[in-house]
Design a protein around this motif. Structure first.
Motif, PDB file in Angstrom:
ATOM      1  N   GLY A 144     -12.116 -50.507  -6.000  1.00 20.47           N
ATOM      2  CA  GLY A 144     -13.360 -49.756  -6.146  1.00 20.47           C
ATOM      3  C   GLY A 144     -14.019 -49.859  -7.504  1.00 20.47           C
ATOM      4  O   GLY A 144     -14.937 -49.107  -7.815  1.00 20.47           O
ATOM      5  N   TYR A 145     -13.562 -50.800  -8.344  1.00 19.86           N
ATOM      6  CA  TYR A 145     -14.165 -50.966  -9.670  1.00 19.86           C
ATOM      7  C   TYR A 145     -14.829 -52.328  -9.806  1.00 19.86           C
ATOM      8  O   TYR A 145     -14.630 -53.023 -10.790  1.00 19.86           O
ATOM      9  N   MET A 146     -15.599 -52.718  -8.821  1.00 18.82           N
ATOM     10  CA  MET A 146     -16.209 -54.046  -8.889  1.00 18.82           C
ATOM     11  C   MET A 146     -17.197 -54.119 -10.051  1.00 18.82           C
ATOM     12  O   MET A 146     -18.084 -53.272 -10.163  1.00 18.82           O
ATOM     13  N   PRO A 147     -17.038 -55.106 -10.951  1.00 22.62           N
ATOM     14  CA  PRO A 147     -18.007 -55.227 -12.036  1.00 22.62           C
ATOM     15  C   PRO A 147     -19.414 -55.483 -11.489  1.00 22.62           C
ATOM     16  O   PRO A 147     -19.562 -56.088 -10.431  1.00 22.62           O
ATOM     17  N   ASN A 148     -20.410 -55.006 -12.223  1.00 18.30           N
ATOM     18  CA  ASN A 148     -21.795 -55.173 -11.790  1.00 18.30           C
ATOM     19  C   ASN A 148     -22.453 -56.187 -12.726  1.00 18.30           C
ATOM     20  O   ASN A 148     -23.046 -55.824 -13.726  1.00 18.30           O
ATOM     21  N   VAL A 149     -22.288 -57.482 -12.389  1.00 23.14           N
ATOM     22  CA  VAL A 149     -22.636 -58.516 -13.364  1.00 23.14           C
ATOM     23  C   VAL A 149     -23.800 -59.413 -12.935  1.00 23.14           C
ATOM     24  O   VAL A 149     -24.028 -60.459 -13.522  1.00 23.14           O
ATOM     25  N   SER A 150     -24.554 -59.018 -11.917  1.00 23.10           N
ATOM     26  CA  SER A 150     -25.602 -59.926 -11.430  1.00 23.10           C
ATOM     27  C   SER A 150     -26.796 -60.018 -12.385  1.00 23.10           C
ATOM     28  O   SER A 150     -27.507 -61.014 -12.392  1.00 23.10           O
ATOM     29  N   ALA A 151     -27.032 -58.984 -13.204  1.00 19.35           N
ATOM     30  CA  ALA A 151     -28.183 -59.009 -14.112  1.00 19.35           C
ATOM     31  C   ALA A 151     -27.926 -58.092 -15.305  1.00 19.35           C
ATOM     32  O   ALA A 151     -27.035 -57.234 -15.263  1.00 19.35           O
ATOM     33  N   CYS A 152     -28.722 -58.270 -16.352  1.00 17.04           N
ATOM     34  CA  CYS A 152     -28.650 -57.401 -17.526  1.00 17.04           C
ATOM     35  C   CYS A 152     -28.870 -55.951 -17.075  1.00 17.04           C
ATOM     36  O   CYS A 152     -29.829 -55.657 -16.357  1.00 17.04           O
ATOM     37  N   SER A 153     -27.987 -55.055 -17.481  1.00 13.15           N
ATOM     38  CA  SER A 153     -28.084 -53.693 -16.957  1.00 13.15           C
ATOM     39  C   SER A 153     -29.225 -52.915 -17.619  1.00 13.15           C
ATOM     40  O   SER A 153     -29.541 -51.809 -17.203  1.00 13.15           O
ATOM     41  N   GLY A 156     -32.746 -56.200 -16.591  1.00 12.83           N
ATOM     42  CA  GLY A 156     -32.716 -56.864 -15.284  1.00 12.83           C
ATOM     43  C   GLY A 156     -32.773 -58.379 -15.338  1.00 12.83           C
ATOM     44  O   GLY A 156     -32.765 -59.048 -14.304  1.00 12.83           O
ATOM     45  N   SER A 157     -32.796 -58.938 -16.536  1.00 15.51           N
ATOM     46  CA  SER A 157     -32.830 -60.398 -16.672  1.00 15.51           C
ATOM     47  C   SER A 157     -31.541 -60.999 -16.094  1.00 15.51           C
ATOM     48  O   SER A 157     -30.449 -60.442 -16.267  1.00 15.51           O
ATOM     49  N   GLU A 158     -31.681 -62.147 -15.412  1.00 15.41           N
ATOM     50  CA  GLU A 158     -30.492 -62.757 -14.798  1.00 15.41           C
ATOM     51  C   GLU A 158     -29.919 -63.882 -15.637  1.00 15.41           C
ATOM     52  O   GLU A 158     -29.004 -64.582 -15.202  1.00 15.41           O
ATOM     53  N   GLN A 159     -30.468 -64.098 -16.808  1.00 14.85           N
ATOM     54  CA  GLN A 159     -30.034 -65.195 -17.679  1.00 14.85           C
ATOM     55  C   GLN A 159     -29.939 -64.720 -19.112  1.00 14.85           C
ATOM     56  O   GLN A 159     -30.679 -63.830 -19.515  1.00 14.85           O
ATOM     57  N   SER A 160     -29.051 -65.340 -19.865  1.00 17.48           N
ATOM     58  CA  SER A 160     -28.996 -65.104 -21.303  1.00 17.48           C
ATOM     59  C   SER A 160     -28.031 -66.123 -21.870  1.00 17.48           C
ATOM     60  O   SER A 160     -27.104 -66.543 -21.172  1.00 17.48           O
ATOM     61  N   SER A 161     -28.247 -66.535 -23.096  1.00 15.98           N
ATOM     62  CA  SER A 161     -27.313 -67.529 -23.654  1.00 15.98           C
ATOM     63  C   SER A 161     -25.945 -66.892 -23.881  1.00 15.98           C
ATOM     64  O   SER A 161     -24.899 -67.494 -23.632  1.00 15.98           O
ATOM     65  N   GLY A 170     -18.487 -52.150 -16.641  1.00 14.19           N
ATOM     66  CA  GLY A 170     -18.361 -53.464 -16.018  1.00 14.19           C
ATOM     67  C   GLY A 170     -19.695 -54.169 -15.897  1.00 14.19           C
ATOM     68  O   GLY A 170     -19.912 -54.929 -14.949  1.00 14.19           O
ATOM     69  N   SER A 171     -20.591 -53.917 -16.831  1.00 17.32           N
ATOM     70  CA  SER A 171     -21.905 -54.560 -16.777  1.00 17.32           C
ATOM     71  C   SER A 171     -22.208 -55.183 -18.149  1.00 17.32           C
ATOM     72  O   SER A 171     -21.463 -54.996 -19.102  1.00 17.32           O
ATOM     73  N   TRP A 172     -23.334 -55.910 -18.235  1.00 16.55           N
ATOM     74  CA  TRP A 172     -23.636 -56.616 -19.493  1.00 16.55           C
ATOM     75  C   TRP A 172     -25.082 -56.415 -19.925  1.00 16.55           C
ATOM     76  O   TRP A 172     -25.941 -56.050 -19.117  1.00 16.55           O
ATOM     77  N   TYR A 173     -25.313 -56.653 -21.224  1.00 17.41           N
ATOM     78  CA  TYR A 173     -26.661 -56.676 -21.792  1.00 17.41           C
ATOM     79  C   TYR A 173     -26.972 -58.091 -22.257  1.00 17.41           C
ATOM     80  O   TYR A 173     -26.120 -58.740 -22.869  1.00 17.41           O
ATOM     81  N   CYS A 174     -28.187 -58.553 -21.999  1.00 19.92           N
ATOM     82  CA  CYS A 174     -28.611 -59.879 -22.469  1.00 19.92           C
ATOM     83  C   CYS A 174     -28.720 -59.852 -24.000  1.00 19.92           C
ATOM     84  O   CYS A 174     -28.622 -58.781 -24.618  1.00 19.92           O
TER      85      CYS A 174
END
Ligand SMILES: [Zn+2]
Length: 247
Positions: A144-153, A156-161, A170-174
């Motif tokens: 029940g702890y699936m990371p939420n990694v589809s986009a910048c939290s 909402g950007s889906e790309q970043s270097s 479990g999420s990321w920032y661009c």
């Protein structure tokens, strides 16, 4: 009345002179069973009651736990026994199962994943870094702890270097949002892509990817640290494994 169960021994503790208490992972959850005389060499139960043995058990129910009446080994992972590092990793997997597996729910998938991971470790069909990280991410997702990694939290950007990874959510920032928030975007984006791939793939396809350093190290770090952040528990078997591979 006796019951028959197939299961994998994921923990055992010596008790008395030659007896053991076993924790057995079955497709209906964890079972605790007392195995009398199984530490005697050439004992009737000895072979089928060793750690990581997948056996067919005949169990008699008792007041607090089952007693093993009979046990027959169905599958053993012999190369793991012969390699201290593989064995340490396998015992870490067992500890994670004990810490994360819910009680009273369908647990067949936990058993399937564990058998698959042990098979890969035993045959060395995949590198250890990959088996370990995929196991960690799969166990987190299943619990029940699936990371939420589809986009910048944040944007909402889906790309970043490169990105900042938040182990609590479990999420990321661009990189732009990380700079605004004053946090280091130190994770290569290919590591995030790999996490995304693992948690959205069918189990049998989850290892069909490769990563080169330094993204590989970042990916492994995310998998381990994300699990530890949520377990909130010191995992002795992991400390031991990490000490072994760093020497
Ligand atoms: Zn952003």
């Amino acid at each position: 009345m006796n019951v028959a169960k197939d299961g994998l021994i994921i923990w055992n503790a010596r008790t008395g002179e030659a007896d053991k208490v076993l924790t057995i992972l079955t497709d209906e959850g964890l079972v605790t069973a007392y195995a009398r005389g199984c530490l005697r060499p050439n004992g009737r139960l000895t072979s089928a009651t060793t750690m990581l043995s997948f056996s067919n058990f005949e169990l008699a129910s008792g007041k607090n736990m089952f007693t093993v009446v009979n046990a027959e080994s169905q599958q053993k992972f012999l190369s793991i026994y012969g390699d201290a590092v593989s064995y340490a990793l396998a015992t870490y997997f067992c500890e994670v199962i004990r810490l994360l597996m819910p009680s009273g729910e369908e647990t067949k998938e936990y058993l399937n994943i564990m058998m698959n991971m042990l098979h890969l470790l035993n045959t060395k069909a995949k590198p250890q870094w990959q088996i370990k990280a995929v196991f960690e991410l799969t166990m987190m997702t299943l619990s029940g702890y699936m990371p939420n990694v589809s986009a910048c939290s944040s944007c909402g950007s889906e790309q970043s270097s490169s990105v900042f990874f938040d182990y609590f959510t479990g999420s990321w920032y661009c990189s732009d949002c990380s700079a605004r928030k004053g946090v280091p975007a130190d994770i290569p984006f290919s590591a995030i892509r790999a996490v995304q791939y693992v948690i959205t793939s069918e189990p049998r396809r989850a290892m069909a990817f490769d990563l080169k350093p330094p993204a590989r190290e970042a990916f492994c770090y995310i998998a381990e640290r994300f699990l530890l952040t949520h377990i909130e528990h010191d995992v002795q078997t992991l400390n031991y494994y990490n000490a072994l591979i760093s020497t």
